[in-house]
Design an enzyme around this catalytic site. Structure first.
Site, PDB file in Angstrom:
ATOM      1  N   SER A  55     136.054  30.376  -6.465  1.00 59.52           N
ATOM      2  CA  SER A  55     135.325  29.679  -7.384  1.00 59.52           C
ATOM      3  C   SER A  55     136.394  28.613  -8.128  1.00 59.52           C
ATOM      4  O   SER A  55     137.455  29.187  -8.367  1.00 59.52           O
ATOM      5  CB  SER A  55     134.708  30.573  -8.429  1.00 59.52           C
ATOM      6  OG  SER A  55     134.614  30.121  -9.637  1.00 59.52           O
ATOM      7  N   GLU A  57     136.509  28.465 -10.944  1.00 60.07           N
ATOM      8  CA  GLU A  57     136.981  29.215 -12.384  1.00 60.07           C
ATOM      9  C   GLU A  57     138.280  29.612 -11.982  1.00 60.07           C
ATOM     10  O   GLU A  57     139.032  29.876 -13.029  1.00 60.07           O
ATOM     11  CB  GLU A  57     136.067  30.391 -12.390  1.00 60.07           C
ATOM     12  CG  GLU A  57     136.079  31.050 -13.760  1.00 60.07           C
ATOM     13  CD  GLU A  57     135.920  30.555 -15.027  1.00 60.07           C
ATOM     14  OE1 GLU A  57     134.922  29.466 -15.034  1.00 60.07           O
ATOM     15  OE2 GLU A  57     136.218  30.936 -16.098  1.00 60.07           O
ATOM     16  N   TYR A  80     136.883  37.441 -14.723  1.00 60.99           N
ATOM     17  CA  TYR A  80     136.031  36.796 -13.340  1.00 60.99           C
ATOM     18  C   TYR A  80     137.072  36.149 -12.621  1.00 60.99           C
ATOM     19  O   TYR A  80     137.104  36.006 -11.642  1.00 60.99           O
ATOM     20  CB  TYR A  80     134.861  36.108 -13.904  1.00 60.99           C
ATOM     21  CG  TYR A  80     134.075  35.482 -12.947  1.00 60.99           C
ATOM     22  CD1 TYR A  80     133.367  36.023 -11.877  1.00 60.99           C
ATOM     23  CD2 TYR A  80     134.456  34.089 -12.627  1.00 60.99           C
ATOM     24  CE1 TYR A  80     132.517  35.136 -10.646  1.00 60.99           C
ATOM     25  CE2 TYR A  80     133.765  33.334 -11.720  1.00 60.99           C
ATOM     26  CZ  TYR A  80     132.845  34.073 -10.756  1.00 60.99           C
ATOM     27  OH  TYR A  80     132.459  33.359  -9.772  1.00 60.99           O
TER      28      TYR A  80
HETATM   29  P1  NAP Z   1     124.352  35.621  -8.607  1.00 58.13           P
HETATM   30  O1  NAP Z   1     123.204  34.788  -8.628  1.00 58.13           O
HETATM   31  O2  NAP Z   1     125.045  36.151  -9.959  1.00 58.13           O
HETATM   32  O3  NAP Z   1     124.213  36.770  -7.476  1.00 58.13           O
HETATM   33  C1  NAP Z   1     125.314  37.511  -7.385  1.00 58.13           C
HETATM   34  C2  NAP Z   1     124.778  38.562  -6.356  1.00 58.13           C
HETATM   35  O4  NAP Z   1     125.829  39.759  -6.236  1.00 58.13           O
HETATM   36  C3  NAP Z   1     123.504  39.400  -6.505  1.00 58.13           C
HETATM   37  O5  NAP Z   1     123.014  39.349  -5.549  1.00 58.13           O
HETATM   38  C4  NAP Z   1     123.922  40.715  -6.929  1.00 58.13           C
HETATM   39  O6  NAP Z   1     122.889  41.802  -6.594  1.00 58.13           O
HETATM   40  C5  NAP Z   1     125.108  40.896  -5.967  1.00 58.13           C
HETATM   41  N1  NAP Z   1     125.745  42.048  -6.430  1.00 58.13           N
HETATM   42  C6  NAP Z   1     126.439  42.458  -7.572  1.00 58.13           C
HETATM   43  N2  NAP Z   1     126.992  43.640  -7.725  1.00 58.13           N
HETATM   44  C7  NAP Z   1     126.928  44.175  -6.437  1.00 58.13           C
HETATM   45  C8  NAP Z   1     127.593  45.400  -5.639  1.00 58.13           C
HETATM   46  N3  NAP Z   1     128.119  46.139  -6.475  1.00 58.13           N
HETATM   47  N4  NAP Z   1     127.503  45.584  -4.470  1.00 58.13           N
HETATM   48  C9  NAP Z   1     126.773  44.354  -3.696  1.00 58.13           C
HETATM   49  N5  NAP Z   1     126.221  43.292  -4.385  1.00 58.13           N
HETATM   50  C10 NAP Z   1     126.357  43.175  -5.662  1.00 58.13           C
HETATM   51  O7  NAP Z   1     125.486  34.556  -8.044  1.00 58.13           O
HETATM   52  P2  NAP Z   1     125.093  33.163  -7.134  1.00 58.13           P
HETATM   53  O8  NAP Z   1     125.310  32.017  -8.189  1.00 58.13           O
HETATM   54  O9  NAP Z   1     124.182  33.366  -6.160  1.00 58.13           O
HETATM   55  O10 NAP Z   1     126.761  33.117  -6.579  1.00 58.13           O
HETATM   56  C11 NAP Z   1     127.326  33.686  -5.380  1.00 58.13           C
HETATM   57  C12 NAP Z   1     128.639  33.693  -5.078  1.00 58.13           C
HETATM   58  O11 NAP Z   1     129.490  32.519  -5.386  1.00 58.13           O
HETATM   59  C13 NAP Z   1     129.110  34.734  -6.172  1.00 58.13           C
HETATM   60  O12 NAP Z   1     130.416  35.530  -5.697  1.00 58.13           O
HETATM   61  C14 NAP Z   1     129.712  33.827  -7.292  1.00 58.13           C
HETATM   62  O13 NAP Z   1     130.641  34.375  -8.043  1.00 58.13           O
HETATM   63  C15 NAP Z   1     130.098  32.656  -6.445  1.00 58.13           C
HETATM   64  N6  NAP Z   1     130.400  31.385  -6.987  1.00 58.13           N
HETATM   65  C16 NAP Z   1     129.274  30.774  -7.808  1.00 58.13           C
HETATM   66  C17 NAP Z   1     129.163  29.514  -8.185  1.00 58.13           C
HETATM   67  C18 NAP Z   1     127.937  28.982  -8.790  1.00 58.13           C
HETATM   68  O14 NAP Z   1     128.102  28.083  -9.668  1.00 58.13           O
HETATM   69  N7  NAP Z   1     126.724  29.625  -8.765  1.00 58.13           N
HETATM   70  C19 NAP Z   1     130.317  28.877  -8.086  1.00 58.13           C
HETATM   71  C20 NAP Z   1     131.505  29.330  -7.308  1.00 58.13           C
HETATM   72  C21 NAP Z   1     131.495  30.700  -6.943  1.00 58.13           C
HETATM   73  P3  NAP Z   1     121.892  42.085  -7.884  1.00 58.13           P
HETATM   74  O15 NAP Z   1     121.134  40.928  -8.358  1.00 58.13           O
HETATM   75  O16 NAP Z   1     121.031  42.991  -6.912  1.00 58.13           O
HETATM   76  O17 NAP Z   1     122.455  43.053  -8.656  1.00 58.13           O
HETATM   77  N1  GDD Z   2     126.180  30.930 -20.266  1.00 58.42           N
HETATM   78  C1  GDD Z   2     126.258  30.037 -21.349  1.00 58.42           C
HETATM   79  N2  GDD Z   2     125.152  30.391 -22.302  1.00 58.42           N
HETATM   80  N3  GDD Z   2     126.968  29.255 -21.292  1.00 58.42           N
HETATM   81  C2  GDD Z   2     127.310  28.599 -22.581  1.00 58.42           C
HETATM   82  C3  GDD Z   2     126.354  28.512 -23.573  1.00 58.42           C
HETATM   83  C4  GDD Z   2     125.538  29.296 -23.580  1.00 58.42           C
HETATM   84  O1  GDD Z   2     124.721  29.712 -24.225  1.00 58.42           O
HETATM   85  N4  GDD Z   2     126.927  27.688 -24.448  1.00 58.42           N
HETATM   86  C5  GDD Z   2     127.829  26.876 -23.850  1.00 58.42           C
HETATM   87  N5  GDD Z   2     128.268  27.422 -22.740  1.00 58.42           N
HETATM   88  C6  GDD Z   2     129.334  26.808 -21.833  1.00 58.42           C
HETATM   89  C7  GDD Z   2     130.105  27.822 -21.389  1.00 58.42           C
HETATM   90  O2  GDD Z   2     131.244  28.066 -22.478  1.00 58.42           O
HETATM   91  C8  GDD Z   2     130.913  27.332 -20.187  1.00 58.42           C
HETATM   92  O3  GDD Z   2     131.849  26.323 -20.760  1.00 58.42           O
HETATM   93  C9  GDD Z   2     129.692  26.302 -19.635  1.00 58.42           C
HETATM   94  O4  GDD Z   2     128.685  26.308 -20.818  1.00 58.42           O
HETATM   95  C10 GDD Z   2     129.134  26.792 -18.428  1.00 58.42           C
HETATM   96  O5  GDD Z   2     128.666  28.297 -18.328  1.00 58.42           O
HETATM   97  P1  GDD Z   2     127.969  29.021 -17.543  1.00 58.42           P
HETATM   98  O6  GDD Z   2     126.807  28.097 -17.038  1.00 58.42           O
HETATM   99  O7  GDD Z   2     127.774  30.555 -17.904  1.00 58.42           O
HETATM  100  O8  GDD Z   2     128.849  28.813 -16.112  1.00 58.42           O
HETATM  101  P2  GDD Z   2     130.424  28.989 -15.741  1.00 58.42           P
HETATM  102  O9  GDD Z   2     131.021  27.691 -15.584  1.00 58.42           O
HETATM  103  O10 GDD Z   2     130.917  29.806 -16.686  1.00 58.42           O
HETATM  104  O11 GDD Z   2     130.553  29.986 -14.276  1.00 58.42           O
HETATM  105  C11 GDD Z   2     129.831  29.596 -13.399  1.00 58.42           C
HETATM  106  O12 GDD Z   2     130.433  28.565 -12.579  1.00 58.42           O
HETATM  107  C12 GDD Z   2     131.546  29.561 -11.959  1.00 58.42           C
HETATM  108  C13 GDD Z   2     132.357  28.025 -11.032  1.00 58.42           C
HETATM  109  O13 GDD Z   2     133.014  27.410 -11.963  1.00 58.42           O
HETATM  110  C14 GDD Z   2     129.224  30.916 -12.733  1.00 58.42           C
HETATM  111  O14 GDD Z   2     128.327  30.568 -11.714  1.00 58.42           O
HETATM  112  C15 GDD Z   2     130.585  31.398 -11.941  1.00 58.42           C
HETATM  113  O15 GDD Z   2     130.085  32.514 -11.165  1.00 58.42           O
HETATM  114  C16 GDD Z   2     131.161  30.360 -11.081  1.00 58.42           C
HETATM  115  O16 GDD Z   2     132.275  30.720 -10.536  1.00 58.42           O
END
Ligand code: NAP
Ligand code: GDD
Length: 328
Positions: free
Chosen positions: A127, A129, A151
């Site tokens: 990520s 992050e 995280y």
């Molecule tokens: P998500 O919607 O939060 O999905 C997370 C998944 O992990 C869910 O299917 C959840 O299952 C599963 N999980 C949680 N605890 C577990 C456990 N103990 N054993 C097995 N599975 C478990 O995340 P996403 O947005 O699809 O992201 C996919 C991956 O990419 C994550 O690793 C995230 O950190 C990473 N990532 C995401 C982003 C982004 O912007 N979306 C960016 C960079 C990296 P349940 O829902 O059934 O609990």
């Molecule tokens: N969730 C949330 N809720 N975020 C808020 C809010 C709120 O009410 N108000 C402001 N924010 C700001 C957070 O402080 C952060 O700076 C930004 O919005 C994005 O927050 P999120 O949407 O929660 O995503 P994230 O950037 O912290 O994390 C996501 O992206 C990562 C990749 O950079 C997640 O998908 C992570 O799993 C992923 O790795």
């Protein structure tokens, strides 16, 4: 027929990736954790080529059993506690699943191994992050990490252990350093979906306002359907590697609000948005913007969905969902 095992199958990316791989002719297996996981039926219904297997990233024997049962060509490790704010409240659980879970999945792959001619290939969901308090702008594969949340720290461990298993055991392990990607399937806890679903409710007169935290943070937002293609491309390369996956554009939460409210027909979002410090974070990532040149040059990957199109798709989907549930 190639076989893929996806952890995190019930999450946003797992759902897109399983459809993407099924369309490529794969037999897809998804790891589901928990007793009677309520999301299992949803993902099974969406994809007839998906088969679910039990397992938990906290439990190595269950992961070995899953890999033995599936005999995958490719493993995509997407499972995690992925919500940064939750990681501040549950740091140990985050380290356990998001960090040590990677080590356990790699161990399962190392122990079961695949055949000599066809070793298992591994994808780790790293990520942006990890860049946290960014050391340079834009961020590349060479930018040093400085995570700002439990995280981010757990993801950094996952990233480094994947690199280590590649170097130590010759495992074909690749890490995608993916920047934020959103979609109509994004969890409601993340800021983009929180805005589009609340806005849809405001538009229909079901809600008065949205409570948010920091509006100044900037993110590089793409569409998840584009990003799962990059995951697959990484595992098709002869050599494993690490790749930044991003759009190269950055927008603040304010700009997201500007676009969303304009699309919904409002002149200004300010009358509808309240600040609530419960959504502020103990340490913030202020600015993310990725340079995906390596993914473009070596994988031939580029994002297709623009920022404006992403916001539009999310808002229109939420409006349709809210209309449907209001009519019931
Ligand atoms: P998500 O919607 O939060 O999905 C997370 C998944 O992990 C869910 O299917 C959840 O299952 C599963 N999980 C949680 N605890 C577990 C456990 N103990 N054993 C097995 N599975 C478990 O995340 P996403 O947005 O699809 O992201 C996919 C991956 O990419 C994550 O690793 C995230 O950190 C990473 N990532 C995401 C982003 C982004 O912007 N979306 C960016 C960079 C990296 P349940 O829902 O059934 O609990
Ligand atoms: N969730 C949330 N809720 N975020 C808020 C809010 C709120 O009410 N108000 C402001 N924010 C700001 C957070 O402080 C952060 O700076 C930004 O919005 C994005 O927050 P999120 O949407 O929660 O995503 P994230 O950037 O912290 O994390 C996501 O992206 C990562 C990749 O950079 C997640 O998908 C992570 O799993 C992923 O790795």
């Amino acid at each position: 027929m190639k076989r893929a095992l996806i952890t995190g199958i019930t999450g946003q990316d797992g759902r897109y990736l399983s459809e993407f791989l099924a369309a490529k002719g794969y037999q897809v297996y998804g790891l589901v954790h928990g007793q009677a996981n309520p999301k299992a039926a949803l993902v099974e219904g969406e994809n007839p080529r998906l088969e679910l297997v039990e397992g938990d990233l906290r439990d190595l024997p269950s992961l070995i059993a899953a890999v033995e049962q599936v005999q995958p060509d490719e493993v995509y490790n997407l499972g995690a506690i992925s919500f940064v704010q939750l990681s501040f409240r549950q740091p140990e659980l985050t380290a356990e699943i998001t960090g040590l879970g990677v080590l356990r999945m790699l161990e399962a792959v190392r122990i079961v191994g695949g055949t000599q001619n066809n070793p298992i290939r591994f994808y780790q969901a790293s990520s942006s992050e990890m860049f946290g308090k960014v050391r340079e702008v834009p961020q590349t594969e060479a930018t040093p990490f400085h995570p700002r949340s439990p995280y981010g720290v757990a993801k950094m461990f996952g990233h480094n252990i994947a690199v280590n298993y590649r170097e130590a055991y010759g495992i074909h392990a690749s890490s995608g350093i993916l920047f934020n990607h959103e979609s109509e399937r994004r969890g409601h806890e993340f800021v983009t979906r929180k805005i589009t679903s609340s806005l849809a409710r405001i538009k229909l007169g079901l809600q008065d306002s949205i409570s948010l935290g920091n509006l100044e943070a900037r993110r590089d937002w793409g569409h998840a359907a584009d990003y799962v293609e990059a995951m697959w491309l990484m595992l098709q390369q002869e050599e494993p590697g690490d790749y930044v996956v991003s759009t190269g554009e950055t927008h603040s939460i304010r700009e997201f609000l500007d676009v969303a409210f304009r699309l919904a027909g409002y002149d200004s979002w300010e009358p509808y948005v309240r600040h609530d410090n419960r959504f502020d974070r103990p340490a913030e990532v202020d600015l993310l913007i990725g340079d995906a040149s390596k993914a473009r040059d070596r994988l031939g990957w580029s994002p297709k969905v623009s920022f404006e199109e992403l916001v539009k798709r999310m808002y229109e989907n939420d409006l349709a969902l809210e209309r449907r549930s209001a009519a019931q």
